[in-house]
Design an enzyme around this catalytic site. Sequence first.
Site, PDB file in Angstrom:
ATOM      1  N   ARG A 164       7.734  66.198  57.557  1.00  0.00           N
ATOM      2  CA  ARG A 164       7.769  65.126  56.824  1.00  0.00           C
ATOM      3  C   ARG A 164       9.060  64.437  56.394  1.00  0.00           C
ATOM      4  O   ARG A 164       9.513  64.645  55.214  1.00  0.00           O
ATOM      5  CB  ARG A 164       7.046  65.478  55.408  1.00  0.00           C
ATOM      6  CG  ARG A 164       6.527  64.241  54.414  1.00  0.00           C
ATOM      7  CD  ARG A 164       6.282  64.674  53.112  1.00  0.00           C
ATOM      8  NE  ARG A 164       7.455  65.065  52.354  1.00  0.00           N
ATOM      9  CZ  ARG A 164       8.322  64.576  51.796  1.00  0.00           C
ATOM     10  NH1 ARG A 164       8.145  63.120  51.905  1.00  0.00           N
ATOM     11  NH2 ARG A 164       9.348  65.110  51.294  1.00  0.00           N
TER      12      ARG A 164
ATOM     13  N   LYS B 229      22.447  66.308  54.553  1.00  0.00           N
ATOM     14  CA  LYS B 229      22.433  66.904  52.990  1.00  0.00           C
ATOM     15  C   LYS B 229      23.574  67.805  52.927  1.00  0.00           C
ATOM     16  O   LYS B 229      24.152  67.712  51.673  1.00  0.00           O
ATOM     17  CB  LYS B 229      21.021  67.670  52.880  1.00  0.00           C
ATOM     18  CG  LYS B 229      20.916  68.288  51.553  1.00  0.00           C
ATOM     19  CD  LYS B 229      20.577  67.143  50.328  1.00  0.00           C
ATOM     20  CE  LYS B 229      19.155  66.688  50.620  1.00  0.00           C
ATOM     21  NZ  LYS B 229      18.786  65.766  49.532  1.00  0.00           N
TER      22      LYS B 229
ATOM     23  N   GLU C 169      13.658  71.514  52.737  1.00  0.00           N
ATOM     24  CA  GLU C 169      13.783  70.127  52.581  1.00  0.00           C
ATOM     25  C   GLU C 169      12.703  69.548  53.535  1.00  0.00           C
ATOM     26  O   GLU C 169      12.945  70.016  54.936  1.00  0.00           O
ATOM     27  CB  GLU C 169      15.335  69.702  53.465  1.00  0.00           C
ATOM     28  CG  GLU C 169      15.525  68.401  53.347  1.00  0.00           C
ATOM     29  CD  GLU C 169      15.893  67.928  51.772  1.00  0.00           C
ATOM     30  OE1 GLU C 169      15.564  66.550  51.786  1.00  0.00           O
ATOM     31  OE2 GLU C 169      16.195  68.543  50.967  1.00  0.00           O
ATOM     32  N   ASP C 170      12.151  68.633  53.148  1.00  0.00           N
ATOM     33  CA  ASP C 170      11.224  67.608  54.046  1.00  0.00           C
ATOM     34  C   ASP C 170      10.045  68.368  54.664  1.00  0.00           C
ATOM     35  O   ASP C 170       9.743  68.314  55.973  1.00  0.00           O
ATOM     36  CB  ASP C 170      12.000  66.723  54.986  1.00  0.00           C
ATOM     37  CG  ASP C 170      12.671  65.532  54.298  1.00  0.00           C
ATOM     38  OD1 ASP C 170      12.528  65.308  52.895  1.00  0.00           O
ATOM     39  OD2 ASP C 170      13.479  64.843  55.218  1.00  0.00           O
TER      40      ASP C 170
ATOM     41  N   ASP D 154      12.473  68.216  47.422  1.00  0.00           N
ATOM     42  CA  ASP D 154      11.650  66.922  47.128  1.00  0.00           C
ATOM     43  C   ASP D 154      10.962  67.045  46.052  1.00  0.00           C
ATOM     44  O   ASP D 154      10.368  66.055  45.656  1.00  0.00           O
ATOM     45  CB  ASP D 154      10.741  66.701  48.352  1.00  0.00           C
ATOM     46  CG  ASP D 154      11.711  66.541  49.610  1.00  0.00           C
ATOM     47  OD1 ASP D 154      12.388  65.748  49.646  1.00  0.00           O
ATOM     48  OD2 ASP D 154      11.698  67.553  50.474  1.00  0.00           O
TER      49      ASP D 154
ATOM     50  N   TYR E 210      23.826  59.575  55.370  1.00  0.00           N
ATOM     51  CA  TYR E 210      22.488  60.034  54.767  1.00  0.00           C
ATOM     52  C   TYR E 210      21.321  58.923  54.777  1.00  0.00           C
ATOM     53  O   TYR E 210      21.620  57.866  55.286  1.00  0.00           O
ATOM     54  CB  TYR E 210      22.529  60.758  53.358  1.00  0.00           C
ATOM     55  CG  TYR E 210      21.533  61.902  53.193  1.00  0.00           C
ATOM     56  CD1 TYR E 210      21.293  62.697  54.026  1.00  0.00           C
ATOM     57  CD2 TYR E 210      20.676  61.621  52.021  1.00  0.00           C
ATOM     58  CE1 TYR E 210      20.205  63.691  53.896  1.00  0.00           C
ATOM     59  CE2 TYR E 210      19.372  62.535  51.904  1.00  0.00           C
ATOM     60  CZ  TYR E 210      19.150  63.437  53.022  1.00  0.00           C
ATOM     61  OH  TYR E 210      18.341  64.249  52.819  1.00  0.00           O
TER      62      TYR E 210
END
Length: 347
Positions: A192, A210, A282-283, A306, A139
């Site tokens: 992102r 993850k 996620e992101d 996040d 990660y």
Amino acid sequence: MESILKPLRDGESVLDLSPRSTVSGGVEDVYGEDRATEDQLVTPWTFSVASGYSLLRDPQYNKGLAFTEKERDAHYLCGLLPPTVITQQLQEKKLMKSIREYQVPLQKYMAMMDLQERNERLFYKLLIDNVEELLPVVYTPTVGEACQKYGSIFRRPQGLYISLKEKGKILEVLKNWPERSIQVIVVTDGERILGLGDLGCQGMGIPVGKLALYTALGGVRPSACLPVTIDVGTNNEKLLNDEFYIGLRQKRATGKEYYDLLHEFMCAVKQNYGEKVLVQFEDFANHNAFELLAKYGTTHLVFNDDIQGTASVVLAGVVAALKLIGGILADHTFLFLGAGEVKHQFF
């Protein structure tokens, strides 16, 4: 044919399993694979136990040289492996020695991904026993570089890719995934990725990494985890001009086209896996992250790491610090450095 051998404990053989737990069709549904919810049946699939050459190429059940002589006889592995039997502990020792010889973190990452693709139980054994050393490999920070170069290092697909091309048939795409009893989905649209920006389809490294942590640190079995990348294009010109880029070569979809695709995905997830499946966003970029969380927070089991995860960990740290310095939150001034979503959750 799909293999549904029950995950084994160390030292346990597939020979020790009850037939009721390994074969479908009118017998015990151990993992609930024949139902999406407790009261909604889905069409049962045909299952078989992997053996021989196929077993050695099934990462979920392959043990490599750790197969005993009894197992080799029973599963038609004789001649397909060297005659020596090596324990999982010795395999772990050999692989850690090999990984430590790599000087470049990305090489270590690729070695770990290759291991995950051929011997899943050994991959998690390594990660659990050497978590402080290997966590930065599978990660952050190494996964960031892996995502940037994902097209160049791409070997075998991991996770499920859902693009604009699948609009109108996402439920069918979900059914292509071999596992039926999914408990956790980590999904990204790649806009992102960490602090690296828009990496489009190559953001898949994040959900894969993850969920490896979900298993290694949280104890969730790998077959219950599903990494997903939603590919709506990318605004990264470098990727669009990269001959090795693996995603859609178009500008990122926005507005109604984007949200319609996400809505179809969320509805299909609930229909295929039931209401109890956890979806972790996620992101995602800020302008979509908060919108998706607000929209599906009351209809699905969702969270955004996040936003909520970071904020909860920071808040827990601050509250714990109060035990040392005294007072209450209102007595102190806090400085937020950076542009992460955590500040939005507080204020």
